[in-house]
Write a protein that holds these residues in place. Structure first.
Motif, PDB file in Angstrom:
ATOM      1  N   TRP A  22      38.511  31.508  45.094  1.00 19.59           N
ATOM      2  CA  TRP A  22      38.336  30.360  45.985  1.00 19.59           C
ATOM      3  C   TRP A  22      39.691  29.746  46.333  1.00 19.59           C
ATOM      4  CZ3 TRP A  22      39.690  25.235  45.236  1.00 19.59           C
ATOM      5  CH2 TRP A  22      39.318  24.380  46.276  1.00 19.59           C
ATOM      6  N   GLU A  23      40.550  29.579  45.322  1.00 16.02           N
ATOM      7  CA  GLU A  23      41.879  29.010  45.571  1.00 16.02           C
ATOM      8  C   GLU A  23      42.678  29.872  46.554  1.00 16.02           C
ATOM      9  OE1 GLU A  23      43.511  28.709  41.651  1.00 16.02           O
ATOM     10  OE2 GLU A  23      42.462  26.834  41.219  1.00 16.02           O
ATOM     11  N   LEU A  24      42.625  31.181  46.373  1.00 23.24           N
ATOM     12  CA  LEU A  24      43.364  32.090  47.253  1.00 23.24           C
ATOM     13  C   LEU A  24      42.821  32.084  48.683  1.00 23.24           C
ATOM     14  CD1 LEU A  24      43.735  35.145  44.840  1.00 23.24           C
ATOM     15  CD2 LEU A  24      45.613  33.736  45.734  1.00 23.24           C
ATOM     16  N   ILE A  25      41.501  32.012  48.807  1.00 22.37           N
ATOM     17  CA  ILE A  25      40.867  32.141  50.126  1.00 22.37           C
ATOM     18  C   ILE A  25      40.737  30.801  50.845  1.00 22.37           C
ATOM     19  CG2 ILE A  25      38.794  32.901  51.362  1.00 22.37           C
ATOM     20  CD1 ILE A  25      38.278  34.818  48.941  1.00 22.37           C
ATOM     21  N   TYR A  26      40.244  29.781  50.154  1.00 21.10           N
ATOM     22  CA  TYR A  26      39.807  28.557  50.830  1.00 21.10           C
ATOM     23  C   TYR A  26      40.565  27.272  50.510  1.00 21.10           C
ATOM     24  CZ  TYR A  26      35.730  31.341  52.063  1.00 21.10           C
ATOM     25  OH  TYR A  26      34.908  32.308  52.560  1.00 21.10           O
ATOM     26  N   LYS A  27      41.405  27.269  49.484  1.00 24.76           N
ATOM     27  CA  LYS A  27      42.040  26.013  49.081  1.00 24.76           C
ATOM     28  C   LYS A  27      42.934  25.444  50.186  1.00 24.76           C
ATOM     29  CE  LYS A  27      44.641  23.840  45.394  1.00 24.76           C
ATOM     30  NZ  LYS A  27      45.385  24.055  44.149  1.00 24.76           N
ATOM     31  N   ASP A  28      43.768  26.295  50.782  1.00 27.42           N
ATOM     32  CA  ASP A  28      44.643  25.852  51.876  1.00 27.42           C
ATOM     33  C   ASP A  28      43.894  25.882  53.200  1.00 27.42           C
ATOM     34  OD1 ASP A  28      46.748  25.595  50.085  1.00 27.42           O
ATOM     35  OD2 ASP A  28      47.503  27.616  50.501  1.00 27.42           O
ATOM     36  N   VAL A  73      44.700  37.954  39.471  1.00 28.18           N
ATOM     37  CA  VAL A  73      44.002  38.366  40.692  1.00 28.18           C
ATOM     38  C   VAL A  73      44.828  37.927  41.892  1.00 28.18           C
ATOM     39  CG1 VAL A  73      41.923  38.067  42.098  1.00 28.18           C
ATOM     40  CG2 VAL A  73      41.715  38.324  39.623  1.00 28.18           C
ATOM     41  N   ILE A  74      45.123  38.898  42.783  1.00 23.75           N
ATOM     42  CA  ILE A  74      45.947  38.607  43.969  1.00 23.75           C
ATOM     43  C   ILE A  74      45.213  38.919  45.268  1.00 23.75           C
ATOM     44  CG2 ILE A  74      48.073  39.023  42.691  1.00 23.75           C
ATOM     45  CD1 ILE A  74      48.241  41.688  44.481  1.00 23.75           C
ATOM     46  N   GLY A  75      44.038  39.561  45.173  1.00 22.61           N
ATOM     47  CA  GLY A  75      43.328  39.930  46.387  1.00 22.61           C
ATOM     48  C   GLY A  75      42.014  40.619  46.091  1.00 22.61           C
ATOM     49  N   THR A  76      41.417  41.140  47.159  1.00 24.12           N
ATOM     50  CA  THR A  76      40.171  41.898  47.037  1.00 24.12           C
ATOM     51  C   THR A  76      40.249  43.145  47.907  1.00 24.12           C
ATOM     52  OG1 THR A  76      39.119  40.627  48.823  1.00 24.12           O
ATOM     53  CG2 THR A  76      38.708  39.876  46.561  1.00 24.12           C
ATOM     54  N   VAL A  77      39.466  44.129  47.517  1.00 23.37           N
ATOM     55  CA  VAL A  77      39.307  45.354  48.289  1.00 23.37           C
ATOM     56  C   VAL A  77      37.813  45.630  48.326  1.00 23.37           C
ATOM     57  CG1 VAL A  77      39.612  46.896  46.278  1.00 23.37           C
ATOM     58  CG2 VAL A  77      40.112  47.739  48.586  1.00 23.37           C
TER      59      VAL A  77
END
Length: 183
Positions: A22-28, A73-77
């Protein structure tokens, strides 16, 4: 289950990963990664609580895994079915954390994920769709032996400019013959 190559690991997403994702995708409100991952589609900011209600889209979902470097965790595939009866799927990758861009991680992840898909599913082709503004993704595909299969001209509008949609692909026989996948 998962795959590890030195500091890089691909694995199913767990409950404990949701806050980080969530922080990586939506926080900013305007995350840097969105400038490269289909920026012509709006990213709507959501709360962690709302994100958590859709956890089945992430946790233990065989179609979306975590990308981890040195335990972070740095991303998704993942992949989605374009047309499942004919075994046509498309994959995708997002390295949300910019400090991992331009370090070869995208190429390694796509190679590992392509191996996973061909080894676990009855596929004749694996590929992805990107846009002409994301030169890095085009280069990753080319370096892995993928072919540009389609270019739909000027269908992606971003920042006052039109870009092409580009589909890259690799056939099973090309994968089998390509030593980069079998190291």
């Amino acid at each position: 289950m998962g795959y590890q190559e030195n500091e890089l690991r691909l694995r199913p997403i767990e409950d404990e990963d949701l806050k980080r994702l969530w922080e990586l995708i939506y926080k900013d409100e305007f995350p840097e990664w969105k400038k490269w991952d289909a920026p012509y589609y709006e990213l709507k900011q959501i709360s962690f609580e709302e994100f958590s209600t859709n956890k089945d889209d992430y946790v233990d979902n065989e179609q979306r895994w975590a990308i981890e470097v040195n335990g972070e965790v740095i991303g998704t595939v993942g992949y989605y079915w374009e047309h499942e009866p004919s075994k046509w799927l498309e994959m995708g990758i997002v390295l949300y954390d910019p400090k991992y861009w331009n370090g070869g991680y995208g190429k390694r992840v796509i190679r590992m994920w392509t191996n996973h898909l061909f080894n676990t599913l009855p596929l004749v082709r694996v590929g992805y769709t990107t846009w002409s503004g994301n030169v890095r993704m085009i280069k990753v595909g080319e370096r892995l032996g993928m072919k540009e299969e389609a270019r739909i001209r000027k269908v992606r509008y971003y920042n006052g400019e039109y870009y092409d949609s580009i589909r890259m692909g690799l056939l099973r026989e090309e994968w089998e013959a390509n030593s980069i996948f079998h190291q």
